[in-house]
Design a protein around this motif. Structure first.
Motif, PDB file in Angstrom:
ATOM      1  N   ASN A  73      26.171  58.953  23.416  1.00 28.74           N
ATOM      2  CA  ASN A  73      26.910  59.337  24.868  1.00 28.74           C
ATOM      3  C   ASN A  73      26.956  57.627  25.886  1.00 28.74           C
ATOM      4  O   ASN A  73      26.169  57.931  26.598  1.00 28.74           O
ATOM      5  CB  ASN A  73      27.298  60.220  25.355  1.00 28.74           C
TER       6      ASN A  73
ATOM      7  N   LEU B 298      19.409  58.047  32.987  1.00 30.72           N
ATOM      8  CA  LEU B 298      20.362  57.669  34.166  1.00 30.72           C
ATOM      9  C   LEU B 298      21.622  57.769  33.841  1.00 30.72           C
ATOM     10  O   LEU B 298      21.283  56.254  33.808  1.00 30.72           O
ATOM     11  CB  LEU B 298      19.624  58.296  35.133  1.00 30.72           C
ATOM     12  N   PRO B 299      22.719  57.760  34.318  1.00 33.39           N
ATOM     13  CA  PRO B 299      23.794  57.144  34.452  1.00 33.39           C
ATOM     14  C   PRO B 299      23.495  55.701  35.160  1.00 33.39           C
ATOM     15  O   PRO B 299      23.813  54.332  35.080  1.00 33.39           O
ATOM     16  CB  PRO B 299      25.100  57.916  34.201  1.00 33.39           C
TER      17      PRO B 299
ATOM     18  N   SER C 188      21.041  53.692  33.800  1.00 36.86           N
ATOM     19  CA  SER C 188      21.290  52.844  32.331  1.00 36.86           C
ATOM     20  C   SER C 188      22.687  51.949  32.757  1.00 36.86           C
ATOM     21  O   SER C 188      22.542  50.649  32.427  1.00 36.86           O
ATOM     22  CB  SER C 188      22.678  53.684  31.842  1.00 36.86           C
TER      23      SER C 188
ATOM     24  N   ARG D  17      27.328  56.919  28.687  1.00 32.17           N
ATOM     25  CA  ARG D  17      27.150  56.919  29.772  1.00 32.17           C
ATOM     26  C   ARG D  17      25.212  57.030  30.540  1.00 32.17           C
ATOM     27  O   ARG D  17      24.381  57.270  30.881  1.00 32.17           O
ATOM     28  CB  ARG D  17      27.704  57.757  31.068  1.00 32.17           C
ATOM     29  N   HIS D  18      25.459  57.821  29.191  1.00 36.86           N
ATOM     30  CA  HIS D  18      23.612  59.157  29.188  1.00 36.86           C
ATOM     31  C   HIS D  18      22.373  58.364  27.906  1.00 36.86           C
ATOM     32  O   HIS D  18      20.920  58.575  28.202  1.00 36.86           O
ATOM     33  CB  HIS D  18      23.654  60.580  29.084  1.00 36.86           C
ATOM     34  N   TRP D  19      23.175  57.067  27.690  1.00 39.01           N
ATOM     35  CA  TRP D  19      22.634  56.749  26.727  1.00 39.01           C
ATOM     36  C   TRP D  19      22.171  55.341  26.977  1.00 39.01           C
ATOM     37  O   TRP D  19      23.090  54.627  26.811  1.00 39.01           O
ATOM     38  CB  TRP D  19      22.488  56.958  25.125  1.00 39.01           C
TER      39      TRP D  19
ATOM     40  N   SER E 133      12.582  58.517  29.398  1.00 40.70           N
ATOM     41  CA  SER E 133      13.543  59.154  28.370  1.00 40.70           C
ATOM     42  C   SER E 133      13.093  60.759  27.837  1.00 40.70           C
ATOM     43  O   SER E 133      13.529  61.993  28.085  1.00 40.70           O
ATOM     44  CB  SER E 133      13.887  58.461  27.237  1.00 40.70           C
TER      45      SER E 133
ATOM     46  N   LEU F 181      13.514  63.167  31.723  1.00 42.53           N
ATOM     47  CA  LEU F 181      15.124  63.679  31.652  1.00 42.53           C
ATOM     48  C   LEU F 181      15.277  64.358  30.415  1.00 42.53           C
ATOM     49  O   LEU F 181      15.920  65.567  30.848  1.00 42.53           O
ATOM     50  CB  LEU F 181      16.463  62.222  31.594  1.00 42.53           C
TER      51      LEU F 181
ATOM     52  N   LYS G  66      17.690  58.164  26.279  1.00 41.55           N
ATOM     53  CA  LYS G  66      18.383  58.564  27.005  1.00 41.55           C
ATOM     54  C   LYS G  66      17.558  57.956  28.500  1.00 41.55           C
ATOM     55  O   LYS G  66      16.924  57.246  28.994  1.00 41.55           O
ATOM     56  CB  LYS G  66      17.414  60.148  26.900  1.00 41.55           C
TER      57      LYS G  66
END
Length: 129
Positions: free
Chosen positions: A78, A57-58, A61, A80-82, A103, A106, A55
């Motif tokens: 996802n 943060l967008p 990432s 954006r988040h992974w 990760s 979060l 994981k």
């Protein structure tokens, strides 16, 4: 670092983190690391290559993917988040350790306060916890 070394490094850090469990909900070939029942990392093979998915943060990432060819959008997650870490590039053990810790933080931050095993905003900052 090859794929197995990448996964060993990430798993080693995950095992150090409070309240972490290792589960196999997708079968014996996918290691799923959770904190209080929530996934923060998993190991799988992408096109025959051992990888680590975490994981992020967008904004982080996106920056990480721009800076490192061996970091791509999260495999089967996802985008954006992974993120997915691939072997053979510029990733160092220290960077992998910090990405695993982030990760974890979060995911812990998203848990009800009563279930948080650590203070997510302070845990691991400035020192290895």
């Amino acid at each position: 670092m090859n794929g197995r070394e990448l996964q060993r490094c990430a798993a080693g850090r995950a095992r150090e983190l409070p309240a972490t469990t290792l589960e196999f909900p997708f079968g014996p070939d996918v290691d799923v690391f959770k904190v209080r029942g929530k996934v923060f990392m998993f190991h799988a093979e992408v096109e025959g290559e051992p990888c680590v998915t975490l994981k992020a943060l967008p904004s982080d990432s996106m920056s990480l993917r721009d800076a490192h060819a061996d970091i791509t959008p999260g495999y089967h997650m996802n985008k954006r988040h992974w993120i997915t870490l691939h072997p053979g590039g510029t990733l160092t053990a220290g960077m992998v350790t910090e990405l695993v810790t982030e990760s974890y933080r979060l995911v812990v931050a998203g848990l009800p306060r009563s279930l948080q095993p650590v203070e997510p905003h302070a845990f691991g900052r400035g020192q290895r916890s």
